[in-house]
Design a protein around this motif. Structure first.
Motif, PDB file in Angstrom:
ATOM      1  N   LEU A   1      47.924  32.947  31.218  1.00 28.39           N
ATOM      2  CA  LEU A   1      47.514  34.238  31.736  1.00 28.39           C
ATOM      3  C   LEU A   1      46.403  34.136  32.766  1.00 28.39           C
ATOM      4  O   LEU A   1      46.130  35.085  33.483  1.00 28.39           O
ATOM      5  CB  LEU A   1      47.073  35.149  30.585  1.00 28.39           C
ATOM      6  N   ALA A   2      45.766  32.999  32.871  1.00 26.54           N
ATOM      7  CA  ALA A   2      44.687  32.840  33.841  1.00 26.54           C
ATOM      8  C   ALA A   2      45.151  33.106  35.256  1.00 26.54           C
ATOM      9  O   ALA A   2      44.378  33.542  36.105  1.00 26.54           O
ATOM     10  CB  ALA A   2      44.100  31.440  33.753  1.00 26.54           C
ATOM     11  N   PHE A   3      46.417  32.880  35.530  1.00 25.79           N
ATOM     12  CA  PHE A   3      46.910  33.065  36.884  1.00 25.79           C
ATOM     13  C   PHE A   3      46.986  34.525  37.302  1.00 25.79           C
ATOM     14  O   PHE A   3      47.027  34.824  38.480  1.00 25.79           O
ATOM     15  CB  PHE A   3      48.291  32.433  37.028  1.00 25.79           C
ATOM     16  N   VAL A   4      47.051  35.404  36.315  1.00 26.09           N
ATOM     17  CA  VAL A   4      47.130  36.823  36.669  1.00 26.09           C
ATOM     18  C   VAL A   4      46.000  37.657  36.096  1.00 26.09           C
ATOM     19  O   VAL A   4      45.505  38.556  36.749  1.00 26.09           O
ATOM     20  CB  VAL A   4      48.491  37.419  36.249  1.00 26.09           C
ATOM     21  N   SER A   5      45.581  37.356  34.887  1.00 27.74           N
ATOM     22  CA  SER A   5      44.438  38.050  34.306  1.00 27.74           C
ATOM     23  C   SER A   5      44.052  37.344  33.025  1.00 27.74           C
ATOM     24  O   SER A   5      44.819  37.310  32.084  1.00 27.74           O
ATOM     25  CB  SER A   5      44.769  39.511  33.995  1.00 27.74           C
ATOM     26  N   VAL A   6      42.884  36.770  33.003  1.00 24.58           N
ATOM     27  CA  VAL A   6      42.488  35.879  31.938  1.00 24.58           C
ATOM     28  C   VAL A   6      42.482  36.542  30.574  1.00 24.58           C
ATOM     29  O   VAL A   6      42.879  35.973  29.569  1.00 24.58           O
ATOM     30  CB  VAL A   6      41.081  35.327  32.209  1.00 24.58           C
TER      31      VAL A   6
ATOM     32  N   CYS B   1      37.456  24.930  46.418  1.00 25.32           N
ATOM     33  CA  CYS B   1      38.112  26.026  45.705  1.00 25.32           C
ATOM     34  C   CYS B   1      38.073  27.310  46.531  1.00 25.32           C
ATOM     35  O   CYS B   1      37.135  27.539  47.296  1.00 25.32           O
ATOM     36  CB  CYS B   1      37.415  26.289  44.369  1.00 25.32           C
ATOM     37  N   GLU B   2      39.099  28.143  46.358  1.00 27.65           N
ATOM     38  CA  GLU B   2      39.156  29.467  46.968  1.00 27.65           C
ATOM     39  C   GLU B   2      39.145  30.520  45.865  1.00 27.65           C
ATOM     40  O   GLU B   2      39.747  30.335  44.807  1.00 27.65           O
ATOM     41  CB  GLU B   2      40.420  29.624  47.805  1.00 27.65           C
ATOM     42  N   GLU B   3      38.475  31.636  46.126  1.00 28.62           N
ATOM     43  CA  GLU B   3      38.376  32.687  45.123  1.00 28.62           C
ATOM     44  C   GLU B   3      39.523  33.687  45.244  1.00 28.62           C
ATOM     45  O   GLU B   3      39.847  34.154  46.342  1.00 28.62           O
ATOM     46  CB  GLU B   3      37.051  33.435  45.250  1.00 28.62           C
ATOM     47  N   TRP B   4      40.107  34.017  44.101  1.00 26.06           N
ATOM     48  CA  TRP B   4      41.120  35.061  43.991  1.00 26.06           C
ATOM     49  C   TRP B   4      40.659  36.068  42.945  1.00 26.06           C
ATOM     50  O   TRP B   4      40.036  35.681  41.954  1.00 26.06           O
ATOM     51  CB  TRP B   4      42.464  34.470  43.569  1.00 26.06           C
ATOM     52  N   VAL B   5      40.966  37.345  43.162  1.00 28.85           N
ATOM     53  CA  VAL B   5      40.568  38.371  42.196  1.00 28.85           C
ATOM     54  C   VAL B   5      41.783  39.174  41.761  1.00 28.85           C
ATOM     55  O   VAL B   5      42.765  39.313  42.497  1.00 28.85           O
ATOM     56  CB  VAL B   5      39.498  39.321  42.783  1.00 28.85           C
ATOM     57  N   THR B   6      41.714  39.680  40.536  1.00 25.23           N
ATOM     58  CA  THR B   6      42.759  40.547  40.009  1.00 25.23           C
ATOM     59  C   THR B   6      42.122  41.451  38.958  1.00 25.23           C
ATOM     60  O   THR B   6      40.979  41.228  38.545  1.00 25.23           O
ATOM     61  CB  THR B   6      43.910  39.724  39.390  1.00 25.23           C
ATOM     62  N   GLU B   7      42.835  42.477  38.521  1.00 22.99           N
ATOM     63  CA  GLU B   7      42.276  43.394  37.532  1.00 22.99           C
ATOM     64  C   GLU B   7      43.374  44.135  36.791  1.00 22.99           C
ATOM     65  O   GLU B   7      44.534  44.161  37.220  1.00 22.99           O
ATOM     66  CB  GLU B   7      41.337  44.399  38.194  1.00 22.99           C
ATOM     67  N   ASN B   8      42.988  44.709  35.663  1.00 29.31           N
ATOM     68  CA  ASN B   8      43.835  45.676  34.976  1.00 29.31           C
ATOM     69  C   ASN B   8      42.940  46.834  34.543  1.00 29.31           C
ATOM     70  O   ASN B   8      41.812  46.962  35.039  1.00 29.31           O
ATOM     71  CB  ASN B   8      44.591  45.030  33.808  1.00 29.31           C
ATOM     72  N   ILE B   9      43.410  47.676  33.653  1.00 33.87           N
ATOM     73  CA  ILE B   9      42.625  48.849  33.271  1.00 33.87           C
ATOM     74  C   ILE B   9      41.281  48.460  32.672  1.00 33.87           C
ATOM     75  O   ILE B   9      40.248  49.083  32.943  1.00 33.87           O
ATOM     76  CB  ILE B   9      43.418  49.722  32.268  1.00 33.87           C
TER      77      ILE B   9
ATOM     78  N   TYR C   1      39.774  45.039  32.534  1.00 32.55           N
ATOM     79  CA  TYR C   1      39.015  43.907  33.059  1.00 32.55           C
ATOM     80  C   TYR C   1      39.184  43.705  34.559  1.00 32.55           C
ATOM     81  O   TYR C   1      40.236  43.982  35.137  1.00 32.55           O
ATOM     82  CB  TYR C   1      39.461  42.606  32.372  1.00 32.55           C
ATOM     83  N   SER C   2      38.120  43.194  35.164  1.00 35.89           N
ATOM     84  CA  SER C   2      38.206  42.653  36.517  1.00 35.89           C
ATOM     85  C   SER C   2      37.878  41.164  36.386  1.00 35.89           C
ATOM     86  O   SER C   2      37.015  40.778  35.604  1.00 35.89           O
ATOM     87  CB  SER C   2      37.196  43.342  37.452  1.00 35.89           C
ATOM     88  N   SER C   3      38.584  40.335  37.116  1.00 38.08           N
ATOM     89  CA  SER C   3      38.374  38.902  36.964  1.00 38.08           C
ATOM     90  C   SER C   3      38.492  38.179  38.298  1.00 38.08           C
ATOM     91  O   SER C   3      39.115  38.665  39.246  1.00 38.08           O
ATOM     92  CB  SER C   3      39.383  38.317  35.968  1.00 38.08           C
ATOM     93  N   SER C   4      37.847  37.027  38.366  1.00 39.51           N
ATOM     94  CA  SER C   4      37.940  36.178  39.550  1.00 39.51           C
ATOM     95  C   SER C   4      38.303  34.768  39.114  1.00 39.51           C
ATOM     96  O   SER C   4      37.924  34.334  38.022  1.00 39.51           O
ATOM     97  CB  SER C   4      36.621  36.171  40.327  1.00 39.51           C
ATOM     98  N   MET C   5      39.050  34.078  39.969  1.00 32.39           N
ATOM     99  CA  MET C   5      39.487  32.718  39.692  1.00 32.39           C
ATOM    100  C   MET C   5      39.208  31.861  40.916  1.00 32.39           C
ATOM    101  O   MET C   5      39.570  32.244  42.031  1.00 32.39           O
ATOM    102  CB  MET C   5      40.985  32.701  39.361  1.00 32.39           C
ATOM    103  N   TRP C   6      38.604  30.722  40.706  1.00 30.91           N
ATOM    104  CA  TRP C   6      38.340  29.781  41.791  1.00 30.91           C
ATOM    105  C   TRP C   6      39.370  28.664  41.703  1.00 30.91           C
ATOM    106  O   TRP C   6      39.323  27.826  40.810  1.00 30.91           O
ATOM    107  CB  TRP C   6      36.917  29.250  41.682  1.00 30.91           C
ATOM    108  N   MET C   7      40.339  28.690  42.644  1.00 31.05           N
ATOM    109  CA  MET C   7      41.511  27.829  42.578  1.00 31.05           C
ATOM    110  C   MET C   7      41.357  26.593  43.467  1.00 31.05           C
ATOM    111  O   MET C   7      40.848  26.670  44.585  1.00 31.05           O
ATOM    112  CB  MET C   7      42.747  28.597  43.036  1.00 31.05           C
ATOM    113  N   SER C   8      41.837  25.449  42.961  1.00 30.76           N
ATOM    114  CA  SER C   8      41.877  24.223  43.763  1.00 30.76           C
ATOM    115  C   SER C   8      43.238  23.553  43.596  1.00 30.76           C
ATOM    116  O   SER C   8      43.788  23.514  42.497  1.00 30.76           O
ATOM    117  CB  SER C   8      40.779  23.253  43.334  1.00 30.76           C
ATOM    118  N   GLU C   9      43.776  23.041  44.698  1.00 28.80           N
ATOM    119  CA  GLU C   9      45.046  22.313  44.636  1.00 28.80           C
ATOM    120  C   GLU C   9      44.849  20.829  44.955  1.00 28.80           C
ATOM    121  O   GLU C   9      45.810  20.111  45.234  1.00 28.80           O
ATOM    122  CB  GLU C   9      46.053  22.920  45.610  1.00 28.80           C
ATOM    123  N   LYS C  10      43.620  20.371  44.909  1.00 32.82           N
ATOM    124  CA  LYS C  10      43.315  18.997  45.306  1.00 32.82           C
ATOM    125  C   LYS C  10      43.063  18.079  44.106  1.00 32.82           C
ATOM    126  O   LYS C  10      42.484  17.017  44.251  1.00 32.82           O
ATOM    127  CB  LYS C  10      42.080  18.988  46.222  1.00 32.82           C
TER     128      LYS C  10
END
Length: 235
Positions: A10-15, A148-156, A158-167
């Motif tokens: 679930l971390a990919f869309v909302s932790v 890393c690049e920051e991505w954000v998502t939310e639902n009713i 929670y709001s969350s941010s994820m710092w993603m790396s592909e390296k």
């Protein structure tokens, strides 16, 4: 058991939209149906996270490990050490639609039915857990030497941010693609094409209570690991 899937997929869309997953795990455990564990599960590398939760002003901490499969095998592993001193490991097998749980204190292993497609689809159909498509903020930072690049998502709730790396130096590149395809298929929420890799830091805040949760990667390892059922009693 309710936190066993806290960040596995679930971390990919909302932790922290994991209530439905917890319900499905409990249903699997009480269904009476059993899945026979394989003799062993092999992983190509792992990430270690410091987990912190601040609820009603009180902080609690733990440690979590994520394990990535060898080659194109469609599995994912997780291990957790909790403050109470107990520990648990789990393997999600997407192909067999099952979850294997290792209970370290009792030296027992249990396999239960677990359909990730159904769980994710149910979440996206529930207004309380449905999450927005992740968006890139343009912010970047380095974690443990990895860009890393920051991505954000939310639902009713929670709001969350994820710092993603592909390296990352983990020989499991195909898994990232498999995961994105799986999430898009089962949730109906397409993953952005440029959202790649794995989160090395996740922050989430409850909009109402202001409780905060975080996972911060403290170690990246490319050392092969296996979960063996030898010495464990099958439940």
């Amino acid at each position: 058991m309710k936190n066993i899937l806290l960040v596995v997929v679930l971390a990919f869309v909302s932790v922290f939209s994991h209530a439905q997953s917890a319900d499905d795990i409990i249903k699997g455990m009480t269904s009476g149906k059993k899945v026979k564990p394989k003799p062993e599960y092999n992983f190509a590398g792992s990430l270690k996270f410091q987990v912190t939760a601040i609820q009603e002003g009180k902080a609690s901490k733990g440690e979590q490990m994520w394990y990535f499969p060898v080659g194109k095998e469609n599995i994912f592993g997780i291990a957790m050490n909790m403050e109470q001193g107990s520990s648990i490991r789990g393997v999600i097998d997407y192909t067999d639609k099952s979850m294997i749980m290792f209970m370290e204190d009792q030296k027992m292993v249990m396999g239960i039915p677990f359909d990730l497609d159904k769980t994710m689809n149910d979440m996206q159909n529930d207004p309380k857990t449905k999450v927005s498509t992740p968006k890139k903020t343009g912010r970047t930072k380095t974690i443990l030497g990895y860009a890393c690049e920051e991505w954000v998502t939310e639902n009713i709730e929670y709001s969350s941010s994820m710092w993603m790396s592909e390296k990352l130096p983990i020989n499991s590149a195909s898994f990232y693609k498999i995961m994105a395809q799986q999430l898009a298929k089962s949730t109906g929420t397409p993953m952005p094409a440029d959202m790649k890799g794995i989160p090395l830091e996740i922050q989430a805040t409850n909009k109402k209570s202001k409780d905060k949760y975080s996972l911060v990667c403290t170690e990246v390892s490319s050392k092969p690991t296996k979960f063996s059922t030898a010495g464990y009693k099958t439940m």
